[in-house]
Design an enzyme around this catalytic site. Structure first.
Site, PDB file in Angstrom:
ATOM      1  N   ASP A 124      45.088  53.103  30.740  1.00 29.94           N
ATOM      2  CA  ASP A 124      46.105  52.373  31.478  1.00 29.94           C
ATOM      3  C   ASP A 124      46.033  50.911  31.014  1.00 29.94           C
ATOM      4  O   ASP A 124      45.062  50.516  30.353  1.00 29.94           O
ATOM      5  CB  ASP A 124      45.770  52.490  32.974  1.00 29.94           C
ATOM      6  CG  ASP A 124      46.690  51.658  33.822  1.00 29.94           C
ATOM      7  OD1 ASP A 124      47.911  51.815  33.695  1.00 29.94           O
ATOM      8  OD2 ASP A 124      46.189  50.810  34.601  1.00 29.94           O
ATOM      9  N   ASP A 151      47.776  47.540  32.877  1.00 30.10           N
ATOM     10  CA  ASP A 151      47.610  46.550  33.941  1.00 30.10           C
ATOM     11  C   ASP A 151      46.413  46.899  34.816  1.00 30.10           C
ATOM     12  O   ASP A 151      46.301  48.021  35.307  1.00 30.10           O
ATOM     13  CB  ASP A 151      48.871  46.509  34.830  1.00 30.10           C
ATOM     14  CG  ASP A 151      49.980  45.707  34.182  1.00 30.10           C
ATOM     15  OD1 ASP A 151      49.814  44.478  34.067  1.00 30.10           O
ATOM     16  OD2 ASP A 151      50.992  46.309  33.782  1.00 30.10           O
ATOM     17  N   ASP A 184      42.438  52.114  36.467  1.00 24.56           N
ATOM     18  CA  ASP A 184      41.969  51.374  37.636  1.00 24.56           C
ATOM     19  C   ASP A 184      42.548  51.951  38.928  1.00 24.56           C
ATOM     20  O   ASP A 184      42.142  51.544  40.011  1.00 24.56           O
ATOM     21  CB  ASP A 184      42.366  49.886  37.537  1.00 24.56           C
ATOM     22  CG  ASP A 184      43.862  49.693  37.629  1.00 24.56           C
ATOM     23  OD1 ASP A 184      44.592  50.302  36.823  1.00 24.56           O
ATOM     24  OD2 ASP A 184      44.324  48.965  38.523  1.00 24.56           O
TER      25      ASP A 184
HETATM   26 MG   LIG Z   1      46.642  49.886  36.392  1.00 19.44          MG
END
Ligand SMILES: [Mg+2]
Length: 306
Positions: free
Chosen positions: A27, A29, A243
């Site tokens: 991923d 961001d 995250d």
């Molecule tokens: Mg993310």
């Protein structure tokens, strides 16, 4: 054992795990950067994976940028990447329609990136931007376009009631395809402002159309089937880094990848501990195989091919 803290292992055990994969999905961001601020050593880690001969893919639910724009961003932040390394939901939407040999026109609620990716594969669309209404809603406001064969919903800063009305009217025809780029509830931000995520728009159109969208982004499996058919990845030798548990980790779990959560973004160690204690299977599914503080922790453990 799920929920293993990589930093609790001996360095050689940490390294053995990290070097056991052929393909690294990550991923963006919250893992590699926060908007335009890179996470320390994130670029060094991804570039080291590439230099060690692994396939790498940046897998993001962000549908407000094209693959080309994300390559530019990667370069600016010193990540080595080409469009082949980028899987974003604007691209996935265009690819999905292209692969089904879609020949009609798309009604877009979304960003210019979706329009640009559709342009690249030669699929017609209605364009994006403001669609203001003056006065009360009435049937004269919409002149349905008979060529519309799909409604695509992504993040749209010009989202409006008239767009809802048009989308729901087109979707009243069951032959019209309904695609949502992703279902993230909110954008992670560093301040106290809450920015509604694309999922808010998708759910809104699902409600008024009384239909369910086909979702392109994580945790929906389309991205994994594309990786398997187009890039021939082996799920068992693939690591998904993220995250956010309900997108990144869930995608990995559902597709048979190993999963690594970094604690720089949406979810925390407290969340992992709560899911470990929970008796709910839905919560158990969110527990990553491994976790570590930041993606930068991986750097000393990646073996570069000589
Ligand atoms: Mg993310």
């Amino acid at each position: 054992m799920a929920g293993l803290n990589l930093n609790s292992l001996k360095p050689e055990e940490f390294s053995k795990i990290i070097n056991s994969f052929d393909t690294i999905l990550t991923d963006c961001d919250g893992v590699l950067w926060f908007q335009n601020d890179p996470v320390e050593n994130a670029a060094n880690v991804m570039n080291a994976f590439l230099n060690s001969g692994k396939k790498i893919f940046y897998v993001t639910n962000n549908g407000t940028k094209t693959r080309d724009e994300l390559v530019d961003k990667c370069k600016k932040l010193h990540f080595t990447a080409t469009t082949d390394n980028i899987l974003c939901t604007s691209y996935l939407t265009a690819k999905y329609l292209q692969d089904m040999n879609f020949k009609k026109k798309v009604y877009i609620i979304g960003s210019p990136a979706i329009a640009k990716e559709l342009d690249k594969v030669g699929i017609q669309h209605t364009g994006v931007g403001p669609d203001p209404v003056v006065g009360p809603l009435n049937c004269e406001l919409i002149k349905p376009d008979a060529d519309i064969g799909a409604v695509v919903v992504g993040f749209d800063e010009h989202f409006s009631v008239i767009k809802m009305l048009k989308a729901a009217t087109y979707l009243n025809d069951k032959n019209v395809k309904f695609i949502g780029t992703n279902t993230d509830e909110r954008f992670p931000t560093s301040n106290k402002m809450i920015i509604p995520g694309t999922g808010s728009f998708v759910r809104c159109i699902e409600t008024c159309s009384e239909r369910k969208a086909t979702i392109m982004g994580k945790p929906a499996p389309y991205v994994s089937s594309l990786l398997s058919t187009q890039y021939k990845i082996d799920p068992k030798r693939t690591l998904m880094i993220g995250d956010r548990a309900n997108t990144d980790i869930l995608l990995g779990k559902r597709c048979g990848f190993k999963t690594l959560m970094v604690l720089t973004g949406v979810n925390s160690i407290d969340d992992i501990n709560t899911w470990k204690k929970s008796s709910s299977n839905d919560d158990k599914e969110l527990i990553p195989d491994y976790y570590t503080s930041t993606i930068g922790d991986l750097l000393p453990h990646i073996s570069i091919k000589k």
